[in-house]
Design a protein around this motif. Structure first.
Motif, mmCIF file in Angstrom:
data_model
loop_
_atom_site.group_PDB
_atom_site.id
_atom_site.type_symbol
_atom_site.label_atom_id
_atom_site.label_comp_id
_atom_site.label_asym_id
_atom_site.label_seq_id
_atom_site.Cartn_x
_atom_site.Cartn_y
_atom_site.Cartn_z
ATOM 1 N N PHE A 104 0.823 -1.207 0.000
ATOM 2 C CA PHE A 104 0.000 0.000 0.000
ATOM 3 C C PHE A 104 0.856 1.255 0.000
ATOM 4 C CE2 PHE A 104 0.715 -1.506 4.323
ATOM 5 C CZ PHE A 104 1.275 -0.385 4.933
ATOM 6 N N GLU A 105 0.195 2.345 -0.363
ATOM 7 C CA GLU A 105 0.752 3.683 -0.174
ATOM 8 C C GLU A 105 0.038 4.301 1.021
ATOM 9 O OE1 GLU A 105 0.687 6.094 -3.627
ATOM 10 O OE2 GLU A 105 1.657 4.603 -4.924
ATOM 11 N N ARG A 106 0.793 4.944 1.874
ATOM 12 C CA ARG A 106 0.274 5.429 3.149
ATOM 13 C C ARG A 106 -0.232 6.863 3.030
ATOM 14 N NH1 ARG A 106 3.699 3.734 8.317
ATOM 15 N NH2 ARG A 106 2.561 4.720 10.025
ATOM 16 N N ARG A 107 -1.382 7.128 3.657
ATOM 17 C CA ARG A 107 -1.943 8.480 3.689
ATOM 18 C C ARG A 107 -2.379 8.790 5.118
ATOM 19 N NH1 ARG A 107 -4.654 11.198 -0.436
ATOM 20 N NH2 ARG A 107 -3.163 10.135 -1.806
ATOM 21 N N ASN A 108 -2.045 9.988 5.597
ATOM 22 C CA ASN A 108 -2.466 10.403 6.937
ATOM 23 C C ASN A 108 -3.418 11.576 6.842
ATOM 24 O OD1 ASN A 108 0.758 9.493 7.757
ATOM 25 N ND2 ASN A 108 -0.947 8.706 8.964
ATOM 26 N N GLY A 109 -4.206 11.758 7.877
ATOM 27 C CA GLY A 109 -5.150 12.867 7.946
ATOM 28 C C GLY A 109 -6.169 12.604 9.028
ATOM 29 N N SER A 110 -7.025 13.579 9.297
ATOM 30 C CA SER A 110 -8.095 13.373 10.273
ATOM 31 C C SER A 110 -9.091 12.374 9.707
ATOM 32 C CB SER A 110 -8.793 14.693 10.582
ATOM 33 O OG SER A 110 -9.578 15.117 9.471
ATOM 34 N N TRP A 111 -9.850 11.744 10.602
ATOM 35 C CA TRP A 111 -10.815 10.744 10.135
ATOM 36 C C TRP A 111 -11.859 11.362 9.206
ATOM 37 C CZ3 TRP A 111 -8.631 6.510 10.271
ATOM 38 C CH2 TRP A 111 -8.003 5.976 11.390
ATOM 39 N N SER A 112 -12.341 12.545 9.554
ATOM 40 C CA SER A 112 -13.349 13.173 8.702
ATOM 41 C C SER A 112 -12.767 13.533 7.337
ATOM 42 C CB SER A 112 -13.928 14.414 9.387
ATOM 43 O OG SER A 112 -12.918 15.288 9.803
ATOM 44 N N ASP A 113 -11.511 13.973 7.306
ATOM 45 C CA ASP A 113 -10.854 14.319 6.043
ATOM 46 C C ASP A 113 -10.652 13.068 5.189
ATOM 47 O OD1 ASP A 113 -9.406 15.941 4.128
ATOM 48 O OD2 ASP A 113 -7.570 15.076 4.933
ATOM 49 N N LEU A 114 -10.195 11.981 5.817
ATOM 50 C CA LEU A 114 -9.973 10.741 5.067
ATOM 51 C C LEU A 114 -11.294 10.154 4.565
ATOM 52 C CD1 LEU A 114 -7.216 9.073 7.278
ATOM 53 C CD2 LEU A 114 -6.920 10.104 5.024
ATOM 54 N N GLY A 115 -12.348 10.295 5.364
ATOM 55 C CA GLY A 115 -13.657 9.842 4.895
ATOM 56 C C GLY A 115 -14.080 10.602 3.646
ATOM 57 N N GLY A 116 -13.817 11.912 3.621
ATOM 58 C CA GLY A 116 -14.125 12.707 2.438
ATOM 59 C C GLY A 116 -13.293 12.297 1.235
ATOM 60 N N GLN A 117 -12.005 12.004 1.475
ATOM 61 C CA GLN A 117 -11.140 11.559 0.376
ATOM 62 C C GLN A 117 -11.596 10.221 -0.176
ATOM 63 O OE1 GLN A 117 -6.833 11.939 0.805
ATOM 64 N NE2 GLN A 117 -7.118 13.294 2.564
ATOM 65 N N LEU A 118 -12.045 9.323 0.700
ATOM 66 C CA LEU A 118 -12.554 8.031 0.238
ATOM 67 C C LEU A 118 -13.791 8.232 -0.628
ATOM 68 C CD1 LEU A 118 -12.302 4.902 0.462
ATOM 69 C CD2 LEU A 118 -13.904 5.044 2.387
ATOM 70 N N GLN A 119 -14.703 9.059 -0.168
ATOM 71 C CA GLN A 119 -15.930 9.317 -0.917
ATOM 72 C C GLN A 119 -15.632 9.934 -2.283
ATOM 73 O OE1 GLN A 119 -18.744 11.688 1.223
ATOM 74 N NE2 GLN A 119 -20.314 11.570 -0.365
ATOM 75 N N ASP A 120 -14.587 10.779 -2.350
ATOM 76 C CA ASP A 120 -14.240 11.443 -3.610
ATOM 77 C C ASP A 120 -13.350 10.593 -4.508
ATOM 78 O OD1 ASP A 120 -15.675 13.627 -2.731
ATOM 79 O OD2 ASP A 120 -13.923 14.722 -1.993
#
Length: 326
Positions: free
Chosen positions: A169-185
């Motif tokens: 995998f490639e690793r990504r960090n961020g707040s949970w709400s931010d990562l949830g938005g990135q997943l949705q997008d």
């Protein structure tokens, strides 16, 4: 690491549960207090903010929560006295106490004391249903995985777990709400959550789109429990609308902690308030169903604060003197 204070002042006139101030020994009590939590969108922030406000309202001391990087940073901030209280997970707590924190290598954080058990942190994986990812084995090579804030419990342990299970995998960090938005997008493929359930970011995500909440099979769960300080955990199907059946994952216990120099009477009153009113804690967050005295034995890492230990011992939950900070 930047932090953001979220303060909620409260005064003696708002007392609803605690004894009158005159009946309490308030020698050395601080004028205000702050609880270290984690990023917004995660359980630590929801639980910690609500708990801080609850304590402030009922003990008549101004208090609130602070957004932090999570358990590792909370251990450091409470150890140094920058924060009076914090929330931590047993794995990061052990590493920090042993001087193995990546935030301060070699510093043994031994001025942190346990207060009370919170809940277990399940490690679970979420992907968009449209991705076709329904199991850990389905995660494609070089997938981008969000592991939460840098230094968090998830970021500390989940990448190692994924590597142990053969995921590239490639690793990504961020707040949970931010990562949830990135997943949705569609900007990342998977989010590897480690937080008390229900996780606010997951609950919000599944309202907006279809998601798969992914558990572990027999072999995966066995391999992880053999290799990490975790135990098997079942996420009930009622936790999320996306779950059709219980999901087996692994989990790690969380405890509230205090700087060991905090006044004994203050910590005693906070512990009493929290442990004797579980219904109030559950109204803050459903994960608090496990914030009950019987789970005090789940702490085998941190010394107990004398104030907290006094409440537990008075109420039949035996804490040996050798486990109490002297």
């Amino acid at each position: 690491m930047k932090t953001q204070a979220v303060m909620a002042a409260a005064f003696a006139s708002t007392l609803v549960i605690a004894n009158p101030a005159a009946a309490q020994d308030r020698s050395g009590w601080p004028e205000s207090f702050t609880v270290g939590t984690a990023s917004q969108g995660g359980t630590y922030f929801a639980y910690g903010s609500g708990w801080a406000n609850y304590v402030a309202e009922n003990l008549g001391v101004s208090g609130g929560a602070e957004i932090t990087g999570g358990p590792m940073q909370n251990m450091a901030l409470v150890h140094t006295g920058d924060l009076q209280f914090g929330l931590t997970t047993m794995g990061p707590a052990r590493e920090s106490k042993d001087g193995e924190s990546p935030l301060a290598p070699g510093m043994k954080m031994d001025n942190v004391c346990a207060m009370f058990p919170m809940y277990e942190t399940p490690f679970s994986v979420t992907a968009l249903a449209s991705s076709g990812i329904k199991s850990i084995a389905d995660i494609p090579d070089d997938a981008t995985i969000g592991f939460g804030p840098a230094g968090s419990t998830s970021d500390t342990y989940f990448p190692r777990m994924m590597e142990a299970l053969g995921v590239n995998f490639e690793r990504r960090n961020g707040s949970w709400s931010d990562l949830g938005g990135q997943l949705q997008d569609g900007l990342i493929d998977v989010v590897a959550f480690a937080a008390g359930i229900p996780i606010p970011a997951v609950s919000q995500l599944e309202v907006q789109t279809e998601v798969n909440i992914i558990g572990m099979n027999d072999a995966e769960a066995g391999k992880i429990t053999d290799s990490f300080p975790v135990s098997e955990f079942i996420i009930p199907a009622t936790t999320y609308q996306s779950l059709e059946e219980p999901s087996r994952v692994v989990s790690m216990w969380n405890f509230a902690m205090a700087n060991c120099d905090m006044p004994e009477s203050f910590v005693y009153e906070i512990t009493k308030l929290t442990m004797e009113h579980n219904d109030k804690m559950v109204s803050i967050h459903k994960a608090a169903r496990n914030s009950v005295p019987e789970n005090y034995s789940k702490n085998n890492v941190l010394p107990w604060h004398p104030g907290a230990a006094r409440w537990f011992n008075e109420n039949g939950y035996e804490i040996d003197e050798s486990m109490i900070k002297q």
